[in-house]
Enzyme design. Structure first.
Site, short mmCIF file in Angstrom:
data_model
loop_
_atom_site.label_atom_id
_atom_site.label_comp_id
_atom_site.label_asym_id
_atom_site.label_seq_id
_atom_site.Cartn_x
_atom_site.Cartn_y
_atom_site.Cartn_z
N LYS A 73 0.85 -1.20 0.00
CA LYS A 73 0.00 0.00 0.00
C LYS A 73 0.89 1.25 0.00
CE LYS A 73 -4.40 -1.26 2.08
NZ LYS A 73 -4.50 -2.33 1.13
N ASP A 107 -1.44 -1.72 -4.31
CA ASP A 107 -2.87 -1.49 -4.03
C ASP A 107 -3.19 -0.02 -4.31
OD1 ASP A 107 -3.10 -4.08 -3.14
OD2 ASP A 107 -3.31 -3.57 -1.02
N MET A 108 -4.45 0.24 -4.58
CA MET A 108 -4.88 1.65 -4.76
C MET A 108 -5.69 2.06 -3.53
SD MET A 108 -4.59 4.24 -6.70
CE MET A 108 -4.29 3.89 -8.43
N ARG A 158 -4.88 -4.66 -12.01
CA ARG A 158 -5.97 -5.34 -11.28
C ARG A 158 -7.18 -4.41 -11.27
NH1 ARG A 158 -4.83 -5.02 -5.32
NH2 ARG A 158 -3.31 -6.65 -5.70
N VAL A 160 -10.74 -3.48 -9.76
CA VAL A 160 -11.64 -3.69 -8.61
C VAL A 160 -12.77 -2.66 -8.69
CG1 VAL A 160 -9.79 -4.59 -7.13
CG2 VAL A 160 -10.40 -2.16 -7.00
N LYS A 161 -13.82 -2.91 -7.91
CA LYS A 161 -14.93 -1.93 -7.89
C LYS A 161 -14.54 -0.71 -7.07
CE LYS A 161 -18.60 -5.33 -8.54
NZ LYS A 161 -19.85 -5.91 -8.02
N ALA A 163 -12.87 0.15 -2.84
CA ALA A 163 -13.23 -0.05 -1.44
C ALA A 163 -13.39 1.26 -0.67
CB ALA A 163 -12.18 -0.92 -0.76
N ARG A 259 -13.03 -3.31 7.72
CA ARG A 259 -13.41 -2.92 6.35
C ARG A 259 -14.19 -4.04 5.65
NH1 ARG A 259 -8.32 -1.36 3.39
NH2 ARG A 259 -8.13 0.07 5.12
N ARG A 260 -13.76 -5.28 5.84
CA ARG A 260 -14.44 -6.42 5.21
C ARG A 260 -15.88 -6.53 5.74
NH1 ARG A 260 -10.49 -6.03 2.54
NH2 ARG A 260 -12.09 -4.96 1.40
P1 FAD Z 1 -19.50 -6.87 -4.45
O1 FAD Z 1 -20.14 -5.78 -5.24
O2 FAD Z 1 -19.08 -6.60 -3.04
O3 FAD Z 1 -20.42 -8.12 -4.44
C1 FAD Z 1 -21.01 -8.57 -5.65
C2 FAD Z 1 -21.42 -10.00 -5.54
O4 FAD Z 1 -20.29 -10.85 -5.25
C3 FAD Z 1 -22.39 -10.28 -4.42
O5 FAD Z 1 -23.70 -9.93 -4.76
C4 FAD Z 1 -22.18 -11.77 -4.21
O6 FAD Z 1 -22.82 -12.49 -5.24
C5 FAD Z 1 -20.68 -11.92 -4.40
N1 FAD Z 1 -20.00 -11.81 -3.10
C6 FAD Z 1 -19.30 -10.77 -2.64
N2 FAD Z 1 -18.81 -11.01 -1.40
C7 FAD Z 1 -19.25 -12.25 -1.08
C8 FAD Z 1 -19.12 -13.08 0.07
N3 FAD Z 1 -18.45 -12.69 1.16
N4 FAD Z 1 -19.69 -14.29 0.06
C9 FAD Z 1 -20.38 -14.71 -1.00
N5 FAD Z 1 -20.56 -13.97 -2.12
C10 FAD Z 1 -20.01 -12.76 -2.15
N6 FAD Z 1 -10.19 -2.10 -3.37
C11 FAD Z 1 -9.48 -0.96 -3.46
O7 FAD Z 1 -10.08 0.13 -3.38
N7 FAD Z 1 -8.12 -0.98 -3.63
C12 FAD Z 1 -7.42 -2.14 -3.76
O8 FAD Z 1 -6.20 -2.11 -3.93
C13 FAD Z 1 -8.14 -3.36 -3.70
N8 FAD Z 1 -7.53 -4.54 -3.86
C14 FAD Z 1 -8.26 -5.68 -3.91
C15 FAD Z 1 -7.63 -6.90 -4.21
C16 FAD Z 1 -8.38 -8.04 -4.39
C17 FAD Z 1 -7.70 -9.32 -4.74
C18 FAD Z 1 -9.81 -7.99 -4.24
C19 FAD Z 1 -10.65 -9.20 -4.44
C20 FAD Z 1 -10.43 -6.81 -3.90
C21 FAD Z 1 -9.68 -5.66 -3.73
N9 FAD Z 1 -10.28 -4.45 -3.41
C22 FAD Z 1 -9.55 -3.29 -3.48
C23 FAD Z 1 -11.68 -4.42 -2.90
C24 FAD Z 1 -12.69 -4.12 -3.99
O9 FAD Z 1 -12.59 -2.79 -4.40
C25 FAD Z 1 -14.13 -4.34 -3.49
O10 FAD Z 1 -14.38 -3.48 -2.42
C26 FAD Z 1 -14.43 -5.75 -3.04
O11 FAD Z 1 -13.78 -6.71 -3.82
C27 FAD Z 1 -15.94 -6.02 -3.13
O12 FAD Z 1 -16.39 -5.93 -4.45
P2 FAD Z 1 -16.75 -7.21 -5.38
O13 FAD Z 1 -16.38 -6.90 -6.78
O14 FAD Z 1 -16.04 -8.39 -4.83
O15 FAD Z 1 -18.27 -7.45 -5.32
#
Ligand code: FAD
Length: 278
Positions: A73, A107-108, A158, A160-161, A163, A259-260
């Protein structure tokens, strides 16, 4: 000690425990992205400590032959103290990782760090000819332009949506809008990138979209998910695709766990169920 409920999402406190977790993942065909937990340091001491630990970690990964890379980070490497501090620390890590042939992700963090993070990534990725990857966030309006800028930069990206919650004038808060943007960014990347696409999402719809784009364009990609989230899906996907699990470890686990849980309340029940079912 990490309580069992947080242990679903954090491998442990020491690098040895994290690497033991990686070994189990590798046995199931999943590689790891190791992250030493730590962020927003306002003193040089912890920055230097984490840099030293990452350097040792890449040496250990290389020596063990494990399928693993690292993710750092910017604010862990001193960005809050100045861009020059961040770049110096990052270069030290990238240099050691390059020697040991271990990949480094960046990471962002929140929107105030995007420019400094992108600039550092681009400079080092060009200097080292790859070996580095950068995370980009679909919930920022600027990201489409950034993704276009990164098309000819060596290394991986990478997707991501996002966080962090950006202000309304520079970001999207509506989930459906973020999903549309995410799909559109993947479409651009699969069409214009040579490979090196990381799909960092647990969302089955986004993963299916990536699979379909891979079929259409043949572009290489990897699926990345967090430790403790949809692990059965990770193992199943790993039978056909490259899958990486993001493995956080270290004693600064509280804010990461929080956060999770804030991101998805079900994570709390999911973790609790897993603990009770042990
Ligand atoms: P969400 O929109 O949260 O969920 C969509 C769908 O996914 C849900 O409806 C469900 O079907 C499924 N789902 C999600 N969680 C679960 C669960 N616990 N159990 C079962 N099904 C589930 N963010 C940053 O801002 N900066 C970063 O550097 C960064 N690095 C990341 C690295 C990795 C490897 C990952 C996986 C994520 C990272 N993130 C980061 C976080 C990311 O931005 C999202 O906040 C996070 O991944 C949640 O979005 P999502 O795309 O997984 O889906």
């Amino acid at each position: 000690m990490i309580p069992p409920i947080a242990n679903q999402f954090v491998a442990g406190e020491s690098p040895a425990v994290a690497l033991e977790h990686v070994r189990h993942l590798n046995d199931r065909n999943v590689d790891a992205i190791c992250n030493l937990l730590g962020e927003h340091y306002d003193e040089r001491g912890p920055v230097a400590d984490d840099t030293a630990e990452y350097r040792q970690l890449v040496a250990d990964i290389s020596e063990s032959g494990l399928g693993a890379c690292i993710s750092v980070k910017p604010s862990q490497l001193g960005l809050d103290l100045g861009e020059d501090v961040f770049r110096t620390e990052l270069e030290t890590i990238v240099d050691t990782a390059d020697e040991h042939d271990v990949f480094v992700w960046i990471d962002m963090e929140d929107h105030t760090t995007t420019d400094a993070t992108l600039d550092a990534f681009e400079d080092f990725a060009r200097e080292y000819g790859g070996g580095l990857g950068l995370c980009v966030q679909a919930n920022l309006k600027r990201t489409r332009g950034d993704v276009e800028r990164l098309a000819d930069v060596p290394g991986k990206v990478r997707f991501v949506k996002g966080a962090y919650d950006p202000p309304a004038d520079i970001g999207y808060s509506d989930g459906a809008r973020v999903d549309r943007e995410y799909r559109s960014l993947l479409e651009y990347a699969f069409e214009h990138y040579d490979g090196g696409i990381g799909v960092g999402s647990h969302d089955p719809a986004m993963i299916d979209h990536a699979k379909a784009l891979h079929e259409r364009y043949g572009t290489d990609f990897e699926i990345q998910m967090l430790m403790g989230v949809r692990e059965d899906a990770q193992y199943e996907l790993a039978e056909e695709y490259d899958v990486y699990q993001y493995v956080p470890y270290g004693d600064r686990w509280k804010s990461y766990f929080y956060r999770r849980v804030m991101e998805r309340r079900e994570n709390l029940w999911f973790a609790l169920r897993a603990v009770l079912g042990r």
